[in-house]
Design a protein around this motif. Structure first.
Motif, short mmCIF file in Angstrom:
data_model
loop_
_atom_site.label_atom_id
_atom_site.label_comp_id
_atom_site.label_asym_id
_atom_site.label_seq_id
_atom_site.Cartn_x
_atom_site.Cartn_y
_atom_site.Cartn_z
N GLU A 1 3.06 5.93 -2.92
CA GLU A 1 4.22 6.75 -3.26
C GLU A 1 4.32 7.01 -4.76
N GLU A 2 3.82 6.07 -5.56
CA GLU A 2 3.87 6.22 -7.01
C GLU A 2 2.57 6.81 -7.58
N HIS B 1 0.83 -1.20 0.00
CA HIS B 1 0.00 0.00 0.00
C HIS B 1 0.87 1.26 0.00
N ARG B 2 1.88 1.29 0.84
CA ARG B 2 2.78 2.44 0.91
C ARG B 2 3.47 2.68 -0.43
N LYS C 1 4.44 -4.53 -11.05
CA LYS C 1 5.83 -4.55 -10.57
C LYS C 1 5.91 -4.12 -9.12
N ILE C 2 5.20 -3.05 -8.77
CA ILE C 2 5.21 -2.56 -7.38
C ILE C 2 4.66 -3.62 -6.43
N ILE C 3 3.55 -4.23 -6.80
CA ILE C 3 2.96 -5.26 -5.94
C ILE C 3 3.94 -6.42 -5.80
#
Length: 112
Positions: A22-23, A17-18, A75-77
């Motif tokens: 942030e993105e 989540h953070r 990608k973030i996950i």
């Protein structure tokens, strides 16, 4: 447009989540779920009154994303939910054909 569904470990959600926030990826639906598959985390599996099999609690995260943002979200996950062990979860990406805003019924149609 795509619908991204991610089923991840409960204890990994805060970091995911953070990183998404942030993105600039802030719109999502999150719910606690109970999952079972060929692997259940032996440290966190439990029986449930609703589902008698042994399985693990997971977070189900859903996001609707523009096509050109899907790879970044995935990608973030992945980078923030992966422990490198079985039971980290799964993500699926599905096409979105249409969206309807509940407030006023405004509709948008998307090319699939």
């Amino acid at each position: 447009m795509k619908l991204i569904k991610a089923y991840i470990r409960l204890d990994m959600f805060e970091e995911v989540h953070r990183a998404l926030n942030e993105e600039g990826f802030t719109s999502m639906t999150v719910m606690e779920a109970e999952g079972m598959g060929s692997y259940s985390d032996p440290e966190n599996r439990h029986g449930s009154l609703k589902f008698p099999a042994l399985h693990s609690k997971v977070v189900k995260l859903e996001m609707v994303s523009e096509d050109d943002h899907v790879d970044a979200v995935v990608k973030i996950i992945h980078e923030n939910a992966s422990t490198g062990h079985k039971g980290d979860g799964i993500m699926v990406v599905l096409p979105v054909e249409r969206s309807i805003r509940v407030r006023d019924g405004e509709q948008r149609t998307y090319t699939v």
